[in-house]
Motif scaffolding. Structure first.
Motif, short mmCIF file in Angstrom:
data_model
loop_
_atom_site.label_atom_id
_atom_site.label_comp_id
_atom_site.label_asym_id
_atom_site.label_seq_id
_atom_site.Cartn_x
_atom_site.Cartn_y
_atom_site.Cartn_z
N GLU A 216 0.86 -1.18 0.00
CA GLU A 216 0.00 0.00 0.00
C GLU A 216 0.90 1.24 0.00
N GLN B 139 -4.44 10.68 3.14
CA GLN B 139 -5.83 10.51 3.54
C GLN B 139 -6.03 11.02 4.97
N GLN B 140 -5.05 10.65 5.83
CA GLN B 140 -5.11 11.09 7.23
C GLN B 140 -5.06 12.62 7.31
N LYS C 271 -1.71 6.85 2.24
CA LYS C 271 -2.30 6.63 3.56
C LYS C 271 -2.18 7.91 4.41
N ILE D 164 2.36 4.37 1.26
CA ILE D 164 2.40 5.08 2.56
C ILE D 164 2.00 6.54 2.37
#
Ligand code: PLP
Length: 413
Positions: free
Chosen positions: A12, A20-21, A17, A14
């Motif tokens: 995935e 998105q956060q 991720k 990073i």
């Protein structure tokens, strides 16, 4: 549903991720400084936008392009490369293929070159997608490391040690993502000499950031110093970075004809030719425009890099600093700041043994986001420990504020 083992082994992203956060935090009203950007936050040159407008009324702009790209544009990219790099590309020996972005170019290049079990050497820190793409084609990435002490320049002797009977290719990325530097002429000379000793290795030269340099001397390449190497070099370039056009998806490679024709077959049976409208708009685009367009951008990057240098110096972290020269990133090595020692100490109370090579980069980036609203990319993605990539493209005001927050974090404030 049963998924292929190939699909399952892809990691995935990073960056995605964390992004998105960061978006979630911003939506909940928190101030977030996004330093993960891999693109310039500007519109492309006006002259290029005009060309796109001009092509909108032609039916050909909406129809399939030839699989390797429009001949006129391929010639133009070859001429541009010849004049910029000062090389001669004999048209009976070399060709150019246009793809859907340089990422697609690298992907097809690896598919054209490697068989399962082949090794591909990468110089860490490396672009996050290389190892994933190598594995996707069944190859094995072999990383050669480097540290901030040499401004992340891997030693030629270490590259030599990494070469084995199975080495099929090596990827050079200069100017580099994530370090924001390009390798020196001396380094390229030594690298060229090493490659001359290994005639079976193909060199993939990812030059996507070629135009984005803001400190002299400009990049020099091994094949300029040893032109014989061009016969087994694949030059990768595109418009994403220099024309601030990441969304238009145009990349290309230049290489020996035996290579480009096989590459073309893979492209023919998978994606076909790249975007017709944009290819047609580029064929009369004048690269002379780039100098004017990039001048303020270069100055902006130079200023942000200088602001970062000053902040690190004022906070006694000069050992984490190196002079960036190109692309638009800085890789901050937290082991040259008090952070890693602090995290190691904090962890000690919870567990007995912390392996000496433990990588804190993901934890540091999570903390930076949660506590300081700073989004950066952990260096685990680039094959080096305890660092994070920060983008230098943010406007001066927010960039300085982001740096101030980073310094507070370093100083445990
Ligand atoms: N190569 C490197 C080193 C990059 O950093 C990137 C994009 O970030 C690419 C290739 C891909 O560029 P493109 O947008 O043309 O696919």
């Amino acid at each position: 549903m049963q998924l292929s083992s190939r699909a399952k082994q892809v990691s995935e992203s990073i960056t995605l991720k964390l992004n998105q956060q960061a978006v979630k935090m911003a939506e909940s009203g928190k101030q977030v400084f996004n330093l993960t950007a891999g693109q310039l936050p500007f519109k492309p040159p006006a002259h290029f936008i005009e060309k796109i407008h001009g092509e909108l009324n032609f039916i050909k702009s909406y129809q399939y392009a030839p699989v390797p790209g429009f001949r006129e544009l391929r010639d133009k990219f070859m001429e541009y490369t010849e004049s910029n790099r000062g090389i001669a590309l004999d048209r009976s020996k070399f060709d150019c293929v246009i793809s859907n972005g340089a990422k697609h170019t690298v992907y097809n290049t690896l598919g054209t070159l490697i068989d399962p079990g082949d090794e591909v050497i990468l110089l860490a820190p490396y672009w996050v997608s290389y190892p994933e793409m190598i594995r996707f084609w069944g190859g094995e990435p072999i990383a050669v490391g480097s540290t901030v002490h040499s401004a992340f320049t891997p030693e030629i002797a270490e590259i030599k040690k990494a070469i084995s009977f199975n080495t099929r290719a090596i990827i050079i990325n200069s100017p580099n993502n994530p370090t924001g530097t390009h390798y020196s002429k001396e380094w390229m000379g030594e690298f060229a000499a090493l490659m001359m000793e290994h005639p079976d290795i193909t060199i993939i030269s990812d030059e996507i950031y070629y135009e984005l340099t803001y400190f002299d001397p400009p990049p020099v390449y091994f094949y300029q110093l040893e032109p014989a190497l061009l016969e087994r070099t694949i030059i990768v370039d595109g418009i994403s970075k220099c024309l601030a056009s990441t969304g238009l998806r145009i990349g290309y490679c230049i290489g020996p004809k035996s290579f480009t024709s096989s590459f073309g077959k893979i492209q023919a049976q998978t994606t076909s030719g790249a975007n017709s409208l944009i290819q047609r708009s580029l064929k009369d685009f004048s690269y002379d425009e780039l100098r004017v367009y990039l001048t303020p951008i270069r100055e902006h990057l130079r200023n942000n890099a200088a602001a970062l240098r000053e902040a690190l110096r004022e906070n006694n972290c000069s050992s984490a600093w190196y002079q960036t020269t190109s692309a638009f990133y800085f890789l901050i090595d937290f082991s040259a700041t008090p952070i890693v020692a602090r995290m190691r100490e904090a962890m000690k109370t919870q567990t007995e043994v912390i392996p000496p090579d433990h990588d804190f980069s993901a934890e540091i980036c999570e903390n930076l986001l949660e506590k300081k609203g700073l989004a950066m990319v952990p260096s685990s993605a680039f094959g080096v420990p305890n660092a994070a990539r920060m983008s230098l493209v943010l406007e001066e005001g927010p960039f300085k504020e982001a740096i101030a927050r980073l310094m507070d974090f370093i100083n445990d404030k």
